[in-house]
Write an enzyme that holds these catalytic residues in place. Structure first.
Site, PDB file in Angstrom:
ATOM      1  N   GLU A 260       0.845  -1.194   0.000  1.00 19.90           N
ATOM      2  CA  GLU A 260       0.000   0.000   0.000  1.00 19.90           C
ATOM      3  C   GLU A 260       0.875   1.237   0.000  1.00 19.90           C
ATOM      4  O   GLU A 260       1.869   1.301   0.734  1.00 19.90           O
ATOM      5  CB  GLU A 260      -0.886   0.087   1.257  1.00 19.90           C
ATOM      6  N   GLU A 313     -13.934   5.050   0.235  1.00 27.40           N
ATOM      7  CA  GLU A 313     -14.767   4.064   0.933  1.00 27.40           C
ATOM      8  C   GLU A 313     -15.459   4.736   2.124  1.00 27.40           C
ATOM      9  O   GLU A 313     -14.826   5.053   3.119  1.00 27.40           O
ATOM     10  CB  GLU A 313     -13.904   2.889   1.394  1.00 27.40           C
ATOM     11  N   LYS A 316     -15.466   3.497   6.052  1.00 27.84           N
ATOM     12  CA  LYS A 316     -14.265   3.563   6.880  1.00 27.84           C
ATOM     13  C   LYS A 316     -14.425   4.697   7.893  1.00 27.84           C
ATOM     14  O   LYS A 316     -15.359   5.514   7.787  1.00 27.84           O
ATOM     15  CB  LYS A 316     -13.039   3.800   5.990  1.00 27.84           C
ATOM     16  N   GLU A 321      -9.244   8.497   6.193  1.00 27.37           N
ATOM     17  CA  GLU A 321      -9.423   7.092   5.829  1.00 27.37           C
ATOM     18  C   GLU A 321     -10.465   6.906   4.723  1.00 27.37           C
ATOM     19  O   GLU A 321     -10.395   5.946   3.957  1.00 27.37           O
ATOM     20  CB  GLU A 321      -9.803   6.259   7.047  1.00 27.37           C
TER      21      GLU A 321
END
Length: 343
Positions: A260, A313, A316, A321
């Site tokens: 990542e 997303e 999250k 985040e």
């Protein structure tokens, strides 16, 4: 103005493609997380990946609908286990056999599996004691099925006790025993170590000390010297800190794959679309122009890298985040324009 910016970025992307078309490298991929309630269905996501020439994808657990959608796509898959499955995977070979049967062998005729990772960022922590056993049992199950897929684990840079300068890096006292045993397993089997590398978090914590240009990887960043080695970007320095720690426990032949890396586009003072675009574009450009070389410390190992993340997303935790996506999930339009060369 927005249209002019878009056209300018498209021109940059075309130039990047021209520079990288003949590059030999280990690869560039993207993380495909599913913690959102407005994500497109997996079949559309696979078409999206193919359209944008993204040939490698990491998914964090074996979602059957995602694996089914990936069948026949030729996209290489980096597949994770659930952290909460680690204890049973380590203790029960039959459970590991079933995991491989259900999540690998059931799809292997149409899915190209590149890696399996036993756990994500659990070292140090309560699950750390189970990682090596889970890796061993997963490998046993793969060997019994005569399937060769490297098995490893993903670590955050919190496994390091020190990391600056990179050559001084060591595993922390809490991580040392676990990491030494895992590295021996990886070295014996010639499997890579997966590391999550985030210059943004280091910069967010100490923006007065760390240069913004260095964290973003901009060309005009002042070089940081480490003995005879020089670093113009924090990304390579962080990767080399992992290499230095690996060397100190006998892992000289273990490659680092960046599982990542990314930069959030919202949710904090320095989390902006401009910064996210700059960082991700700079990392892609670095990999595309490396001509098969790696980091200053390990030029012989090209740095296979997975950008975090494909989509924003919304399930999250609020803040940064939720805002690492390259694309908006509902429209699949870019949060910012970048280009994935086929490297």
């Amino acid at each position: 103005m927005d249209r002019l910016i878009f056209l300018s970025l498209c021109i940059i992307a075309c130039l990047l493609f021209t520079q990288s078309a003949d590059v030999e490298a280990q690869g560039l991929g993207v993380n495909y997380g599913l913690l959102g309630n407005n994500l497109p269905p997996p079949a559309l996501v696979v078409e999206h990946l193919k359209y944008h020439k993204i040939t490698k994808v990491r998914i964090f657990q074996p979602y059957p609908d995602v694996l089914q959608a990936l069948k026949g796509s030729e996209i290489e898959v980096f597949l994770g286990t659930l952290n909460e499955d680690l204890e049973r995977l380590a203790a029960d070979q039959s459970f590991a056999n079933k995991w491989v049967q259900d999540n690998i062998l059931a799809y292997i005729d149409g899915v190209k599996f590149r890696y399996i990772t036993a756990g994500n960022e659990v070292i140090p922590g309560p699950y750390a004691q189970y990682v090596l056993g889970a890796m061993q049992n997963l490998k046993n199950a793969l060997d019994a099925a005569k399937v060769n897929i490297p098995v490893s684990t993903v670590v955050a840079l919190t496994v390091l006790g020190s990391s600056y300068p990179p050559s001084n890096a060591t595993f922390s006292n809490e991580s040392l025993d676990t990491m030494s045993k895992i590295v021996a397993f990886l070295s014996q089997n010639q499997y890579p170590m997966f590391a999550n590398v985030y210059p943004c978090f280091a910069y967010f914590q100490d923006p007065k000390i760390i240069s913004e240009e260095y964290a973003l990887g901009n060309k005009n960043a002042p070089a940081v010297e480490d003995g005879t080695l020089k670093y113009n970007n924090m990304f390579e320095a962080m990767v080399d800190s992992v290499y230095a720690a690996l060397e100190k426990v006998g892992g000289n032949n273990v490659k680092v794959v960046v599982s990542e890396t990314g930069w959030p586009s919202a949710g904090g003072e320095f989390a902006t679309v401009s910064h996210a675009r700059s960082y991700v574009t700079n990392v892609i450009h670095l990999l595309a122009t490396a001509k098969g070389k790696g980091t200053p410390r390990r030029p012989e190992f090209p740095v296979e890298t997975y950008i975090f993340a494909l989509f924003n997303e919304n399930l999250k935790p609020p803040g940064t985040e939720q805002n690492f996506g390259i694309y908006h999930p509902d429209t699949r339009a870019p949060v910012y324009v970048t280009y994935f060369p086929n490297i």
